[in-house]
Scaffold this motif. Sequence first.
Motif, PDB file in Angstrom:
ATOM      1  N   ASN A 186       0.926  -1.248  -0.050  1.00 53.69           N
ATOM      2  CA  ASN A 186      -0.001  -0.004   0.054  1.00 53.69           C
ATOM      3  C   ASN A 186       0.913   1.124  -0.127  1.00 53.69           C
ATOM      4  O   ASN A 186       0.816   2.183   0.874  1.00 53.69           O
ATOM      5  CB  ASN A 186      -1.104  -0.108   1.066  1.00 53.69           C
ATOM      6  N   GLY A 187       1.767   1.138  -0.983  1.00 56.05           N
ATOM      7  CA  GLY A 187       2.410   2.288  -1.379  1.00 56.05           C
ATOM      8  C   GLY A 187       3.851   2.655  -0.426  1.00 56.05           C
ATOM      9  O   GLY A 187       4.254   2.073   0.647  1.00 56.05           O
ATOM     10  N   ASP A 188       4.655   3.417  -1.120  1.00 52.12           N
ATOM     11  CA  ASP A 188       6.061   3.698  -0.679  1.00 52.12           C
ATOM     12  C   ASP A 188       6.934   2.758  -0.418  1.00 52.12           C
ATOM     13  O   ASP A 188       7.934   2.363   0.212  1.00 52.12           O
ATOM     14  CB  ASP A 188       6.107   4.605   0.641  1.00 52.12           C
ATOM     15  N   PHE A 189       6.700   1.858  -1.561  1.00 53.32           N
ATOM     16  CA  PHE A 189       7.660   0.661  -1.752  1.00 53.32           C
ATOM     17  C   PHE A 189       8.781   0.980  -2.243  1.00 53.32           C
ATOM     18  O   PHE A 189       9.945   0.346  -1.950  1.00 53.32           O
ATOM     19  CB  PHE A 189       7.034  -0.572  -2.436  1.00 53.32           C
ATOM     20  N   HIS A 190       8.934   2.119  -2.848  1.00 49.00           N
ATOM     21  CA  HIS A 190      10.374   2.976  -3.196  1.00 49.00           C
ATOM     22  C   HIS A 190      10.689   3.885  -2.202  1.00 49.00           C
ATOM     23  O   HIS A 190       9.861   4.729  -1.728  1.00 49.00           O
ATOM     24  CB  HIS A 190      10.120   3.442  -4.709  1.00 49.00           C
ATOM     25  N   TRP A 191      12.039   4.302  -2.142  1.00 47.19           N
ATOM     26  CA  TRP A 191      12.531   5.317  -1.286  1.00 47.19           C
ATOM     27  C   TRP A 191      14.045   5.361  -1.213  1.00 47.19           C
ATOM     28  O   TRP A 191      14.613   6.001  -1.809  1.00 47.19           O
ATOM     29  CB  TRP A 191      11.969   5.397   0.008  1.00 47.19           C
ATOM     30  N   PHE A 192      14.714   4.371  -0.531  1.00 53.68           N
ATOM     31  CA  PHE A 192      15.976   4.294  -0.552  1.00 53.68           C
ATOM     32  C   PHE A 192      16.700   3.704  -1.658  1.00 53.68           C
ATOM     33  O   PHE A 192      17.859   3.870  -2.040  1.00 53.68           O
ATOM     34  CB  PHE A 192      16.363   3.586   0.738  1.00 53.68           C
ATOM     35  N   ASP A 193      15.953   3.015  -2.710  1.00 52.54           N
ATOM     36  CA  ASP A 193      16.336   2.308  -3.580  1.00 52.54           C
ATOM     37  C   ASP A 193      16.815   3.152  -4.825  1.00 52.54           C
ATOM     38  O   ASP A 193      16.115   3.199  -6.058  1.00 52.54           O
ATOM     39  CB  ASP A 193      15.615   1.149  -4.054  1.00 52.54           C
ATOM     40  N   VAL A 194      17.874   4.006  -4.600  1.00 49.31           N
ATOM     41  CA  VAL A 194      18.033   4.772  -5.951  1.00 49.31           C
ATOM     42  C   VAL A 194      19.239   4.366  -6.889  1.00 49.31           C
ATOM     43  O   VAL A 194      19.277   4.827  -7.838  1.00 49.31           O
ATOM     44  CB  VAL A 194      18.982   6.327  -5.186  1.00 49.31           C
ATOM     45  N   ASP A 195      19.731   3.320  -6.420  1.00 49.00           N
ATOM     46  CA  ASP A 195      20.359   2.144  -7.660  1.00 49.00           C
ATOM     47  C   ASP A 195      19.336   1.795  -8.583  1.00 49.00           C
ATOM     48  O   ASP A 195      18.447   1.008  -8.332  1.00 49.00           O
ATOM     49  CB  ASP A 195      21.275   1.046  -6.830  1.00 49.00           C
ATOM     50  N   PRO A 196      19.672   2.222  -9.782  1.00 46.67           N
ATOM     51  CA  PRO A 196      18.643   1.786 -10.898  1.00 46.67           C
ATOM     52  C   PRO A 196      18.282   0.195 -10.836  1.00 46.67           C
ATOM     53  O   PRO A 196      17.153  -0.411 -11.161  1.00 46.67           O
ATOM     54  CB  PRO A 196      18.981   2.253 -12.063  1.00 46.67           C
ATOM     55  N   ALA A 197      19.264  -0.687 -10.749  1.00 51.52           N
ATOM     56  CA  ALA A 197      19.387  -2.091 -10.501  1.00 51.52           C
ATOM     57  C   ALA A 197      18.527  -2.572  -9.312  1.00 51.52           C
ATOM     58  O   ALA A 197      17.367  -3.318  -9.653  1.00 51.52           O
ATOM     59  CB  ALA A 197      20.374  -2.773 -10.612  1.00 51.52           C
ATOM     60  N   ARG A 198      18.709  -1.852  -8.338  1.00 52.34           N
ATOM     61  CA  ARG A 198      17.898  -2.335  -7.177  1.00 52.34           C
ATOM     62  C   ARG A 198      16.508  -1.690  -7.326  1.00 52.34           C
ATOM     63  O   ARG A 198      15.487  -2.511  -7.106  1.00 52.34           O
ATOM     64  CB  ARG A 198      18.641  -1.666  -5.948  1.00 52.34           C
ATOM     65  N   PHE A 199      16.195  -0.395  -7.761  1.00 55.54           N
ATOM     66  CA  PHE A 199      14.948   0.021  -8.139  1.00 55.54           C
ATOM     67  C   PHE A 199      14.064  -0.811  -8.777  1.00 55.54           C
ATOM     68  O   PHE A 199      12.956  -1.203  -8.831  1.00 55.54           O
ATOM     69  CB  PHE A 199      15.022   1.339  -8.775  1.00 55.54           C
ATOM     70  N   ALA A 200      14.827  -1.435  -9.967  1.00 58.87           N
ATOM     71  CA  ALA A 200      14.215  -2.250 -11.015  1.00 58.87           C
ATOM     72  C   ALA A 200      13.683  -3.636 -10.397  1.00 58.87           C
ATOM     73  O   ALA A 200      12.563  -3.983 -10.615  1.00 58.87           O
ATOM     74  CB  ALA A 200      14.832  -2.670 -12.059  1.00 58.87           C
ATOM     75  N   ARG A 201      14.441  -4.139  -9.590  1.00 59.71           N
ATOM     76  CA  ARG A 201      14.210  -5.252  -8.757  1.00 59.71           C
ATOM     77  C   ARG A 201      12.867  -5.195  -7.940  1.00 59.71           C
ATOM     78  O   ARG A 201      12.045  -6.127  -7.835  1.00 59.71           O
ATOM     79  CB  ARG A 201      15.267  -6.041  -8.028  1.00 59.71           C
ATOM     80  N   VAL A 202      12.877  -4.097  -7.064  1.00 60.73           N
ATOM     81  CA  VAL A 202      11.820  -3.903  -6.242  1.00 60.73           C
ATOM     82  C   VAL A 202      10.569  -3.715  -6.847  1.00 60.73           C
ATOM     83  O   VAL A 202       9.626  -4.365  -6.407  1.00 60.73           O
ATOM     84  CB  VAL A 202      12.542  -2.772  -5.231  1.00 60.73           C
ATOM     85  N   GLN A 203      10.515  -2.978  -7.975  1.00 64.16           N
ATOM     86  CA  GLN A 203       9.321  -2.745  -8.517  1.00 64.16           C
ATOM     87  C   GLN A 203       8.922  -3.882  -9.369  1.00 64.16           C
ATOM     88  O   GLN A 203       7.724  -4.354  -9.341  1.00 64.16           O
ATOM     89  CB  GLN A 203       9.355  -1.688  -9.756  1.00 64.16           C
TER      90      GLN A 203
END
Length: 322
Positions: free
Chosen positions: A68-85
Motif C-alpha cells: 500500500n505505497g512507498d515501496f520505493h524510497w532508499f532504492d536509488v540504484d537503478p538495478a535495485r529499483f527495478a528489482r523492487v518494482q
Amino acid sequence: MDAIATPGRTCPLHYHYGPEVFRQAPAAALRDLEVLYVVGGLYGNESALTEILRLFDAEQGRKRLVFNGDFHWFDVDPARFARVQQAVLAHTALRGNVETELADPDPQDDAGCGCAYPDWVGDAVVERSNRILRRLRGAVTPDQRAALSDLPMWLTAEVGDCRIGIVHGDAQSLAGWGFAQEHLREVDHREQVRDWFHRGGVDAFASSHTCLPVFQRLDLGTQRSPGWIFNNGAAGMPNFRGDPAGLITRIAVMPCEAKGSRASVIHKRLHVDALAIEADPAAVRQAFLAQWPAGTDAHASYFERIEGGPDYQPHQVIRQED
C-alpha cells in the motif's frame, strides 16, 4: 512562507478522494479472502521484501499480498529499483506519495516529496525528503514511471465478513496523516475518523505513511461493531527502540503461525497482527550505506532509526478508546 504551501508539506488536489469510494465493491481478487498481508513503507528494502515474500508463500488458503505505497524510497540504484518494482508489481499494489511523484513525467516540485508532513516534523527533515525524491527520480525509466502511474490510490478487500479499506495515507487523501498515532490520540480527531467509517461503510482501514504503527479501536455506535485502524508503521525500517524488525499488517481467519507478532487483536473473528519482518540487520545496513553513505540526505534523516529504532515500544501500538 506559509507551511501549507511549502513543498513537502503540500497535499496536492489530485491526491484527494472521499471516504465514499470505499463503498465500491472490491475487485474479484480481493474478495472472500482468508489471509491478507498489507505492506506499507517498504522503502526499497530488498532484504525485508525477501522475508515478506517468504512468509506470504508459507500462508495457506485464499490469500492476497497488497503493497500500500512507498515501496520505493532508499532504492536509488537503478538495478535495485527495478528489482523492487518487478517483485512488488507481481502482487497487488497501490501508490503512495513516493510512487505518485515518481510517476509524474513533468514534476513542478510544488508537492516536493508529496509527504504532506504535519507541523511536528522539522523543516530540515522536509527539505531532505524533497531532495531524496529528486535523486530517486534518476532511477526510474519511462516504462517504470508509466507502471506506477497506473496504480490506484486506494482499494477495498474482504477478509471473512470484514470489509477493509486499504490506503496509503488516510480515508480522504493519499498523503493524509489522519491515521497517524499522534492524531489518533486527539478526541476531536477521532470523531472525524468515526465519520469516515460511516461514510465509507467499512469495518477497518489498513494504512501506513506515518512511519509509526498503531492499532486504534473506535466505537461506531450501538448499531455497528467497533471499527479499527490498522497502521503498520514501516515494513522496511525499525518501528521500536532496540528492535530492528519492520512490520506489516496480517489480517486472517486463522491465527498467525509465524513467530514475531508485535501486537495482536481479534476483530470480527479475524486475527490481526503487526507481524515482524526480521531481515538481517547487517545486510540492511550494508545496502543502505552503499546508496546513502554518511553526509547524504537519507543518512541524516534515517540512519539513526535504522541502527537503533525510534523512541516507540510495542505496548504503545494497541489503543482502546477511554
